[in-house]
Motif scaffolding. Structure first.
Motif, PDB file in Angstrom:
ATOM      1  N   LEU A 234       0.716  -1.206  -0.080  1.00 28.83           N
ATOM      2  CA  LEU A 234      -0.024  -0.054   0.026  1.00 28.83           C
ATOM      3  C   LEU A 234       0.936   1.205  -0.094  1.00 28.83           C
ATOM      4  O   LEU A 234       0.617   2.364  -0.669  1.00 28.83           O
ATOM      5  CB  LEU A 234      -0.950  -0.111   1.269  1.00 28.83           C
ATOM      6  N   ARG A 235       2.040   1.349   0.818  1.00 30.37           N
ATOM      7  CA  ARG A 235       2.763   2.302   0.772  1.00 30.37           C
ATOM      8  C   ARG A 235       4.286   1.908   0.425  1.00 30.37           C
ATOM      9  O   ARG A 235       4.757   1.151   0.978  1.00 30.37           O
ATOM     10  CB  ARG A 235       2.985   2.892   2.266  1.00 30.37           C
ATOM     11  N   LEU A 236       4.621   2.666  -0.676  1.00 32.65           N
ATOM     12  CA  LEU A 236       6.026   2.275  -1.203  1.00 32.65           C
ATOM     13  C   LEU A 236       7.155   3.183  -0.318  1.00 32.65           C
ATOM     14  O   LEU A 236       7.206   4.241  -0.599  1.00 32.65           O
ATOM     15  CB  LEU A 236       5.884   2.860  -2.727  1.00 32.65           C
ATOM     16  N   ARG A 237       7.906   2.449   0.206  1.00 37.54           N
ATOM     17  CA  ARG A 237       8.812   3.179   1.262  1.00 37.54           C
ATOM     18  C   ARG A 237      10.021   3.438   0.716  1.00 37.54           C
ATOM     19  O   ARG A 237      10.824   2.592   0.770  1.00 37.54           O
ATOM     20  CB  ARG A 237       8.939   2.513   2.615  1.00 37.54           C
ATOM     21  N   PHE A 238      10.242   4.423  -0.110  1.00 35.74           N
ATOM     22  CA  PHE A 238      11.243   4.384  -0.947  1.00 35.74           C
ATOM     23  C   PHE A 238      12.493   4.787  -0.233  1.00 35.74           C
ATOM     24  O   PHE A 238      13.578   4.037  -0.649  1.00 35.74           O
ATOM     25  CB  PHE A 238      11.383   6.066  -1.903  1.00 35.74           C
ATOM     26  N   ASP A 239      12.744   5.363   0.812  1.00 37.21           N
ATOM     27  CA  ASP A 239      14.062   5.499   1.742  1.00 37.21           C
ATOM     28  C   ASP A 239      14.303   4.291   1.971  1.00 37.21           C
ATOM     29  O   ASP A 239      15.515   4.097   2.120  1.00 37.21           O
ATOM     30  CB  ASP A 239      13.605   6.562   2.808  1.00 37.21           C
ATOM     31  N   ALA A 240      13.419   3.442   2.551  1.00 41.84           N
ATOM     32  CA  ALA A 240      14.005   1.990   3.064  1.00 41.84           C
ATOM     33  C   ALA A 240      14.653   1.223   2.212  1.00 41.84           C
ATOM     34  O   ALA A 240      15.595   0.643   2.499  1.00 41.84           O
ATOM     35  CB  ALA A 240      12.674   1.268   3.750  1.00 41.84           C
ATOM     36  N   TYR A 241      14.090   1.210   0.945  1.00 39.70           N
ATOM     37  CA  TYR A 241      14.615   0.394  -0.066  1.00 39.70           C
ATOM     38  C   TYR A 241      15.801   1.077  -0.684  1.00 39.70           C
ATOM     39  O   TYR A 241      16.777   0.250  -1.175  1.00 39.70           O
ATOM     40  CB  TYR A 241      13.616   0.265  -1.326  1.00 39.70           C
ATOM     41  N   ALA A 242      16.072   2.563  -0.677  1.00 40.75           N
ATOM     42  CA  ALA A 242      17.205   3.104  -1.115  1.00 40.75           C
ATOM     43  C   ALA A 242      18.149   2.684  -0.109  1.00 40.75           C
ATOM     44  O   ALA A 242      19.377   2.483  -0.446  1.00 40.75           O
ATOM     45  CB  ALA A 242      16.973   4.569  -1.315  1.00 40.75           C
TER      46      ALA A 242
END
Length: 306
Positions: A234-242
């Motif tokens: 539901l929420r794409l956590r960009f910073d976590a994956y970066a």
């Protein structure tokens, strides 16, 4: 199911969306469940087990038979305030389980009327943005961000290749050093290959990749055929994956563009290893409580000849 119990489970589901772990839902999509209230329906489906595709069919059938007509745009204006708020919650639940674009558009119509009545909340506004982005309705999501500057937690735009999309296996890759996302098609290879469903916020996913990175012999067996894939959430956590990709340069993680394109997998639980050969799944190894899970990965590699 008591209301308080249902609310607690719904909150758990919302958290699970971020972690890539959904709860078990219902196996059968019979007509009997269509006559239940949304709360009863959620309670009934909670205790049964079914695949992601089956779950979506169940929720879409419930929406079609029980929610679409009562919450039709022509009827919304006649709903009392509390019923309108409930309509938002009911539709949001359907979007959560399906990422269905039509239901996301319906949710926007309910939200517009809530705002007209002065009832809209920041959480509902964020929910609308998340629902649109999750369903890959990027234009409405961008319009909300422009209309309500500074009021939303937004995600980067996704540049989608011409041959990629919802219905085909598609990866979202992060651009190195930039807040950009690129969706490209991932043809399931005919040669031996491994896809690990993982999540940047999952302790067990991190334990698995740390163990793999330390195991030079096992990494040689993968021979470059391992792809880490985060669930469509539901929420794409960009910073976590970066941060994950910065911490694991040898094992970067892509994100599933839409779960429908990965119907041969169940992208809800993490970590799970899927071993392919000839374009088909030949072995599955789930979980990584400790390094004894290595045996399941070795068995999978043996099964596909790596």
């Amino acid at each position: 199911m008591a209301h308080s119990s249902f609310v607690a489970r719904r909150r758990a589901l919302q958290l699970a969306a971020g972690l890539g772990v959904y709860a078990a839902l219902a196996r059968q999509s019979g007509a009997a469940t269509r006559d239940l209230t949304p709360e009863e329906f959620a309670g009934r489906t909670w205790s049964e087990d079914l695949s992601q595709a089956e779950a979506t069919l169940r929720y879409q059938a419930y929406y079609t038979h029980q929610l679409r007509r009562p919450y039709a745009p022509a009827r919304l204006a006649s709903l009392p305030d509390l019923a309108l708020v409930k309509a938002f919650d009911d539709l949001f639940r359907i979007v959560f389980h399906t990422a269905d674009q039509d239901v996301a558009r319906h949710l926007l119509q309910v939200h517009a009327l809530l705002r007209q009545r002065g009832l809209g909340t920041p959480a509902q506004l964020q929910g609308c943005y998340d629902a649109c982005y999750y369903a890959r309705l990027f234009a409405p999501a961008a319009q909300l961000a422009l209309r309500f500057p500074g009021q939303l937690e937004t995600s980067p735009p996704i540049h989608v290749a011409a041959d990629a999309g919802i219905a085909v296996p598609t990866l979202i890759r992060l651009a190195s050093g930039r807040r950009e996302l690129y969706a490209t098609r991932y043809p399931i290879p005919q040669r031996p290959a491994v896809i690990m469903i993982g999540d940047a916020g999952c302790h067990f996913s991190r334990a698995a990749t740390d163990a793999l990175a330390r195991d030079a012999a096992l990494m040689r067996r993968f021979d470059g055929a391992l792809q880490l894939l985060a669930p469509h959430a539901l929420r794409l956590r960009f910073d976590a994956y970066a941060q994950w990709n910065a911490d694991h340069p040898a094992l970067p993680m892509a994100i599933a563009y839409h779960w429908r394109g990965w119907s041969m997998l169940d992208v809800r639980s993490t970590p799970v290893f899927y071993f392919f050969n000839g374009g088909k799944v030949r072995h599955v190894a789930a979980g990584w409580r400790d390094d004894t899970a290595r045996a399941g990965v070795v068995a999978g590699l043996d099964a596909i000849g790596l």
